[in-house]
Design a protein around this motif. Structure first.
Motif, PDB file in Angstrom:
ATOM      1  N   SER A  82     -13.430   5.087   1.441  1.00 17.19           N
ATOM      2  CA  SER A  82     -12.813   5.118   2.536  1.00 17.19           C
ATOM      3  C   SER A  82     -11.531   6.209   2.572  1.00 17.19           C
ATOM      4  O   SER A  82     -11.075   6.109   3.847  1.00 17.19           O
ATOM      5  CB  SER A  82     -12.039   3.309   1.251  1.00 17.19           C
ATOM      6  OG  SER A  82     -12.762   2.917   0.621  1.00 17.19           O
ATOM      7  N   THR A  83     -11.435   7.487   1.775  1.00 20.40           N
ATOM      8  CA  THR A  83     -10.451   8.233   2.020  1.00 20.40           C
ATOM      9  C   THR A  83     -11.289   9.143   3.299  1.00 20.40           C
ATOM     10  O   THR A  83      -9.927   9.065   4.263  1.00 20.40           O
ATOM     11  CB  THR A  83     -10.805   9.388   0.663  1.00 20.40           C
ATOM     12  OG1 THR A  83     -10.268   8.825  -0.233  1.00 20.40           O
ATOM     13  CG2 THR A  83      -9.260  10.543   0.549  1.00 20.40           C
ATOM     14  N   LEU A  84     -12.608   9.163   3.178  1.00 16.90           N
ATOM     15  CA  LEU A  84     -12.980  10.251   4.608  1.00 16.90           C
ATOM     16  C   LEU A  84     -13.307   9.354   5.820  1.00 16.90           C
ATOM     17  O   LEU A  84     -12.615  10.392   6.746  1.00 16.90           O
ATOM     18  CB  LEU A  84     -14.518   9.986   3.980  1.00 16.90           C
ATOM     19  CG  LEU A  84     -15.233  11.241   2.209  1.00 16.90           C
ATOM     20  CD1 LEU A  84     -16.604  11.457   2.657  1.00 16.90           C
ATOM     21  CD2 LEU A  84     -14.263  12.720   2.662  1.00 16.90           C
ATOM     22  N   GLY A  85     -13.031   7.928   5.487  1.00 17.59           N
ATOM     23  CA  GLY A  85     -12.948   7.800   6.423  1.00 17.59           C
ATOM     24  C   GLY A  85     -11.245   7.042   7.153  1.00 17.59           C
ATOM     25  O   GLY A  85     -11.115   7.938   8.369  1.00 17.59           O
ATOM     26  N   ALA A  86     -10.095   7.204   6.070  1.00 17.14           N
ATOM     27  CA  ALA A  86      -9.325   7.354   6.913  1.00 17.14           C
ATOM     28  C   ALA A  86      -8.801   9.162   7.268  1.00 17.14           C
ATOM     29  O   ALA A  86      -8.598   8.905   8.218  1.00 17.14           O
ATOM     30  CB  ALA A  86      -8.120   6.966   5.673  1.00 17.14           C
ATOM     31  N   LEU A  87      -9.160   9.965   6.564  1.00 16.87           N
ATOM     32  CA  LEU A  87      -8.959  10.642   7.119  1.00 16.87           C
ATOM     33  C   LEU A  87      -8.931  11.285   8.935  1.00 16.87           C
ATOM     34  O   LEU A  87      -8.782  11.581   9.132  1.00 16.87           O
ATOM     35  CB  LEU A  87      -9.595  12.114   6.231  1.00 16.87           C
ATOM     36  CG  LEU A  87      -8.527  12.253   4.664  1.00 16.87           C
ATOM     37  CD1 LEU A  87      -9.395  13.185   3.839  1.00 16.87           C
ATOM     38  CD2 LEU A  87      -7.509  12.542   4.845  1.00 16.87           C
ATOM     39  N   PRO A 141     -18.679  -3.387   2.847  1.00 16.86           N
ATOM     40  CA  PRO A 141     -17.373  -3.032   3.604  1.00 16.86           C
ATOM     41  C   PRO A 141     -16.451  -3.593   4.436  1.00 16.86           C
ATOM     42  O   PRO A 141     -15.424  -3.151   4.943  1.00 16.86           O
ATOM     43  CB  PRO A 141     -18.957  -3.224   5.166  1.00 16.86           C
ATOM     44  CG  PRO A 141     -20.070  -3.304   4.137  1.00 16.86           C
ATOM     45  CD  PRO A 141     -19.361  -3.286   2.990  1.00 16.86           C
ATOM     46  N   GLY A 142     -16.612  -4.813   3.535  1.00 20.18           N
ATOM     47  CA  GLY A 142     -14.849  -5.538   3.966  1.00 20.18           C
ATOM     48  C   GLY A 142     -13.890  -4.374   3.005  1.00 20.18           C
ATOM     49  O   GLY A 142     -12.630  -4.722   4.180  1.00 20.18           O
ATOM     50  N   LEU A 143     -14.158  -4.712   2.172  1.00 22.29           N
ATOM     51  CA  LEU A 143     -12.836  -3.817   1.863  1.00 22.29           C
ATOM     52  C   LEU A 143     -12.497  -2.350   1.667  1.00 22.29           C
ATOM     53  O   LEU A 143     -11.877  -1.536   2.057  1.00 22.29           O
ATOM     54  CB  LEU A 143     -12.963  -4.264  -0.316  1.00 22.29           C
ATOM     55  CG  LEU A 143     -11.914  -3.283  -1.323  1.00 22.29           C
ATOM     56  CD1 LEU A 143     -10.627  -4.002  -0.960  1.00 22.29           C
ATOM     57  CD2 LEU A 143     -12.381  -3.011  -2.523  1.00 22.29           C
ATOM     58  N   ILE A 144     -13.643  -1.642   2.405  1.00 25.15           N
ATOM     59  CA  ILE A 144     -14.025  -0.656   2.673  1.00 25.15           C
ATOM     60  C   ILE A 144     -12.774  -0.262   4.106  1.00 25.15           C
ATOM     61  O   ILE A 144     -12.303   0.558   4.543  1.00 25.15           O
ATOM     62  CB  ILE A 144     -15.286   0.348   2.930  1.00 25.15           C
ATOM     63  CG1 ILE A 144     -16.007   0.235   1.264  1.00 25.15           C
ATOM     64  CG2 ILE A 144     -14.833   1.897   3.703  1.00 25.15           C
ATOM     65  CD1 ILE A 144     -17.197   1.500   1.131  1.00 25.15           C
ATOM     66  N   LEU A 145     -13.243  -0.595   4.976  1.00 18.32           N
ATOM     67  CA  LEU A 145     -13.096  -0.778   6.316  1.00 18.32           C
ATOM     68  C   LEU A 145     -11.345  -1.158   6.295  1.00 18.32           C
ATOM     69  O   LEU A 145     -10.793  -0.811   7.389  1.00 18.32           O
ATOM     70  CB  LEU A 145     -13.771  -2.293   7.371  1.00 18.32           C
ATOM     71  CG  LEU A 145     -14.582  -1.208   7.820  1.00 18.32           C
ATOM     72  CD1 LEU A 145     -15.992  -2.970   8.342  1.00 18.32           C
ATOM     73  CD2 LEU A 145     -14.677   0.175   8.527  1.00 18.32           C
ATOM     74  N   PHE A 146     -11.340  -2.280   5.901  1.00 14.61           N
ATOM     75  CA  PHE A 146      -9.872  -2.492   5.539  1.00 14.61           C
ATOM     76  C   PHE A 146      -8.736  -1.181   4.593  1.00 14.61           C
ATOM     77  O   PHE A 146      -7.709  -1.124   5.103  1.00 14.61           O
ATOM     78  CB  PHE A 146      -9.692  -3.882   4.729  1.00 14.61           C
ATOM     79  CG  PHE A 146      -8.135  -4.136   4.194  1.00 14.61           C
ATOM     80  CD1 PHE A 146      -6.936  -4.290   4.755  1.00 14.61           C
ATOM     81  CD2 PHE A 146      -7.379  -3.723   3.193  1.00 14.61           C
ATOM     82  CE1 PHE A 146      -5.759  -4.662   5.329  1.00 14.61           C
ATOM     83  CE2 PHE A 146      -6.079  -3.485   2.911  1.00 14.61           C
ATOM     84  CZ  PHE A 146      -4.561  -3.868   3.687  1.00 14.61           C
ATOM     85  N   HIS A 147      -9.415  -0.684   3.943  1.00 16.03           N
ATOM     86  CA  HIS A 147      -8.494   0.053   3.618  1.00 16.03           C
ATOM     87  C   HIS A 147      -8.257   1.463   4.453  1.00 16.03           C
ATOM     88  O   HIS A 147      -7.390   1.713   4.442  1.00 16.03           O
ATOM     89  CB  HIS A 147      -9.266   1.339   2.112  1.00 16.03           C
ATOM     90  CG  HIS A 147      -8.732   0.133   0.460  1.00 16.03           C
ATOM     91  ND1 HIS A 147      -8.020  -0.022   0.452  1.00 16.03           N
ATOM     92  CD2 HIS A 147      -9.634   0.261   0.092  1.00 16.03           C
ATOM     93  CE1 HIS A 147      -7.879  -0.862  -0.933  1.00 16.03           C
ATOM     94  NE2 HIS A 147      -8.988  -0.240  -1.584  1.00 16.03           N
ATOM     95  N   ILE A 148      -9.399   1.875   5.115  1.00 17.21           N
ATOM     96  CA  ILE A 148      -9.000   2.564   5.941  1.00 17.21           C
ATOM     97  C   ILE A 148      -8.263   2.569   6.604  1.00 17.21           C
ATOM     98  O   ILE A 148      -7.588   3.131   7.110  1.00 17.21           O
ATOM     99  CB  ILE A 148     -10.153   2.809   7.013  1.00 17.21           C
ATOM    100  CG1 ILE A 148     -11.643   3.163   5.763  1.00 17.21           C
ATOM    101  CG2 ILE A 148     -10.371   3.263   7.953  1.00 17.21           C
ATOM    102  CD1 ILE A 148     -12.970   3.781   6.316  1.00 17.21           C
ATOM    103  N   ASN A 210      -6.648   3.606  -7.324  1.00 18.55           N
ATOM    104  CA  ASN A 210      -5.508   2.866  -8.535  1.00 18.55           C
ATOM    105  C   ASN A 210      -5.382   1.106  -7.700  1.00 18.55           C
ATOM    106  O   ASN A 210      -4.725   0.604  -8.296  1.00 18.55           O
ATOM    107  CB  ASN A 210      -4.535   3.472  -8.901  1.00 18.55           C
ATOM    108  CG  ASN A 210      -4.590   4.250  -9.979  1.00 18.55           C
ATOM    109  OD1 ASN A 210      -5.731   4.148  -9.777  1.00 18.55           O
ATOM    110  ND2 ASN A 210      -3.853   5.523  -9.372  1.00 18.55           N
ATOM    111  N   ASP A 211      -5.888   0.890  -6.408  1.00 18.66           N
ATOM    112  CA  ASP A 211      -6.327   0.163  -5.629  1.00 18.66           C
ATOM    113  C   ASP A 211      -6.660  -1.180  -6.568  1.00 18.66           C
ATOM    114  O   ASP A 211      -7.375  -0.885  -7.318  1.00 18.66           O
ATOM    115  CB  ASP A 211      -6.751  -0.453  -4.433  1.00 18.66           C
ATOM    116  CG  ASP A 211      -6.436  -1.730  -3.638  1.00 18.66           C
ATOM    117  OD1 ASP A 211      -5.073  -1.874  -3.521  1.00 18.66           O
ATOM    118  OD2 ASP A 211      -7.312  -2.542  -3.555  1.00 18.66           O
ATOM    119  N   TYR A 212      -5.093  -2.431  -6.478  1.00 24.15           N
ATOM    120  CA  TYR A 212      -5.630  -3.780  -7.712  1.00 24.15           C
ATOM    121  C   TYR A 212      -5.870  -5.068  -6.480  1.00 24.15           C
ATOM    122  O   TYR A 212      -6.146  -5.410  -6.229  1.00 24.15           O
ATOM    123  CB  TYR A 212      -4.813  -3.878  -8.727  1.00 24.15           C
ATOM    124  CG  TYR A 212      -4.878  -5.271  -8.867  1.00 24.15           C
ATOM    125  CD1 TYR A 212      -5.882  -5.489  -9.874  1.00 24.15           C
ATOM    126  CD2 TYR A 212      -3.205  -6.041  -9.373  1.00 24.15           C
ATOM    127  CE1 TYR A 212      -6.239  -6.494 -10.684  1.00 24.15           C
ATOM    128  CE2 TYR A 212      -3.672  -7.304 -10.275  1.00 24.15           C
ATOM    129  CZ  TYR A 212      -5.017  -7.260 -10.573  1.00 24.15           C
ATOM    130  OH  TYR A 212      -5.507  -8.600 -11.364  1.00 24.15           O
TER     131      TYR A 212
END
Lengths: 278, 291
Positions: A82-87, A141-148, A210-212
């Motif tokens: 998620s971090t890499l994608g968002a960056l 992917p569902g959670l990662i795409l959302f985080h991004i 730290n996301d919950y």
């Protein structure tokens, strides 16, 4: 040094030490408890006493019986990707918004900024529903795409603020030399904003680690849960085993703490550069 | 040189699409859902106008949650700001080793509210919790209270736990702000015979204005979105006494399947936050013309 300066110095050390000790009490208690056996804890709890015998019982139970190991791998995967994608995506967006002059620039920038300040409750129901409808519910992917996507507002705002401080003449010169737009982004802009990327990366990694809430909304299977969600699952199961809960809490906290201690400068920089977040 | 108009849009295509799908469109969907009686299970729903909003004003649990959010806000602003500023002033002194002290003070910032919640659950636990054991230990046993099960105390106990991290955050922001205080002016005031209080009030505090705006905004917004720590420690109980809006919204939407009602709580929360967001944006973009 004058007499008052010496007094002041002592005052500083005494006050600071007292405050720091008070500040660290919750930590110290968690660490001490995590190394005690349940016998010692239930037999009259003196929280501040060192463990009679430093026992790893809590850690072993947490790691093996309570699936902390699985939760750990999940969190690493989710937070890193998620971090890499968002960056990456926000650097593209911020680049467009920082030095091109185009019609929709202002509305798009305002969209990113406004979205980052919206309370997350406004997204819960539709995002949950969208995930269920598209089959993304309960998948990585569902959670990662959302985080991004969710982090894009802040990341774009943050990087754009940094990029506008770089003189345009650098890019214009490159353009005259015949570099195309993507090349300018890739080989001039990215190297120049490395410090901002680092600060943002550290911060994002810590936040996503730290996301919950979003894991609670988007993940159901125990095998896919990140550590924060796992920790609360554990709480129900091991509610009386305080040493296990303490050990699991320490394990959940240790990675962000290490990242913070190693990259403190960047962490604080990021935090203060883009304050309204977290 | 001919400019290609589509280039910025090409860079923006992917980030903007994702942002629209997961952030912007859902905001409008929530508003629409808030006018319905949707239960998330049935395929159909009815538009019921402002019915959900009317119900909110008679809903004791919602009003409790709203009041609790106000308590959180007051607590965050009037406790975290002065204490954070005080500690920042202290830690900003140029003494050897102040970096170590600062680092220790920052630590709670790196923890998740879940971990903070777990730790504070035993600190506040009534029988063997640290606070009660400590009070008994120093002979003030009558002050020992069931912090988490007394409806009159539980919200304050949760705010207390959350302040641990929030004060650290305020301190970080003020430490950054103190970098921009002009030392020459402080020294000039000193030479002119101003005492420390005057130097603080007339020189340092005005220079800290931007940091103050940020710190107040951060604390207000954080107080309005409090969720994790309440959810982990009490789930809003006992009997919703420690509930906050985010918590109540979650429970109504995902535990009681009143999605329409939950959405209306989110919208109310959004409008309250919006006021503060606008205030912040005006303050932070005042000097920036190129937006």
């Amino acid at each position: 040094m004058t007499k008052t300066a010496i007094y002041k110095k002592y005052l500083f050390y005494i006050l600071s030490t007292i405050i720091v000790i008070i500040w660290l009490i919750p930590f110290v208690i968690a660490v001490l408890t995590s190394f005690k056996t349940m016998d010692e804890i239930s037999f009259g709890a003196n929280w501040f006493r060192l463990p009679k015998k430093w026992s790893l019982e809590g850690y072993i139970t947490a790691w093996k019986n309570a699936h902390i190991y699985t939760y750990y791998l999940n969190t690493f995967l989710i937070a890193a990707v998620s971090t890499l994608g968002a960056l990456f995506l926000s650097s593209l967006g911020a680049y467009a918004l920082s030095w091109y002059d185009f019609k929709l620039r202002k509305p798009i920038l305002i969209t990113f900024v406004a979205g980052m300040l919206i309370p997350f409750q406004m997204l819960l129901i539709p995002v949950y529903k969208f995930s269920v409808n598209t089959g993304l519910y309960d998948t990585y992917p569902g959670l990662i795409l959302f985080h991004i996507a969710f982090q894009l507002g802040f990341c774009t705002f943050f990087l754009r603020n940094f990029m506008v401080t770089i003189p345009k003449s650098i890019f214009e010169a490159a353009k005259i030399d015949g570099a195309n737009d993507f090349k300018i982004y890739y080989s001039i802009m990215l190297p120049l904003i490395k410090p901002a990327i680092a600060a943002l990366g550290i911060l994002e990694f810590t936040w996503i680690w730290n996301d919950y809430l979003w894991a609670l909304i988007l993940i159901q299977s125990d095998t896919k849960k990140p550590i924060t969600l796992g920790l609360t699952t554990l709480q129900g199961q091991w509610v009386t085993s305080w040493n296990v809960i303490a050990a699991a809490s320490i394990l959940a906290a240790i990675v962000p703490i290490i990242v913070f201690l190693m990259f403190q400068k960047y962490f604080i920089q990021g935090l203060t550069m883009g304050s309204v977040k977290g | 040189m001919k400019k290609k108009w589509w280039i910025p849009y090409a860079f923006l295509a992917l980030p903007l699409t994702m942002y629209l799908i997961w952030v912007i469109i859902p905001i409008f969907q929530t508003v629409i859902i808030s006018f319905t009686d949707w239960d998330s299970v049935s395929p159909s729903y009815n538009f019921i106008g402002l019915e959900n909003y009317k119900m909110l004003f008679y809903d004791y649990y919602f009003l409790t949650s709203l009041l609790n959010n106000i308590k959180w806000m007051v607590g965050f602003v009037i406790v975290a700001i002065p204490i954070g500023l005080g500690i920042a002033m202290l830690m900003d002194q140029k003494f050897k080793g102040n970096k170590f002290f600062k680092t220790m003070m920052y630590l709670p910032m790196t923890l998740s509210f879940v971990v903070i919640g777990e730790i504070w659950t035993w600190i506040l636990e009534p029988n063997h919790g640290v606070i009660n054991e400590f009070l008994r230990g120093i002979g003030l046993g009558n002050l020992a209270k069931p912090w988490l099960s007394d409806p009159n105390l539980v919200t304050y106990a949760l705010i207390f736990a959350a302040l641990w991290r929030q004060i650290s955050y305020a301190m970080v922001l003020f430490l950054a702000g103190l970098q921009s205080v002009p030392t020459e002016q402080v020294e000039a005031a000193y030479v002119d015979g101003a005492n420390s209080w005057q130097r603080f009030w007339y020189v340092i505090l005005p220079a800290l204005r931007p940091a103050m705006v940020i710190a107040i905004t951060v604390n207000i917004i954080d107080s309005l979105r409090a969720f994790d720590i309440v959810f982990v420690i009490t789930r809003g109980g006992p009997f919703y006494s420690s509930s906050v809006m985010a918590n109540y919204m979650y429970i109504e939407s995902f535990n009681n399947y009143n999605m329409g009602y939950g959405a209306s709580i989110a919208v109310i929360q959004f409008f309250i936050t919006l006021g503060f967001i606008i205030w912040y944006l005006i303050n932070s973009f005042k000097k920036e013309d190129n937006l």
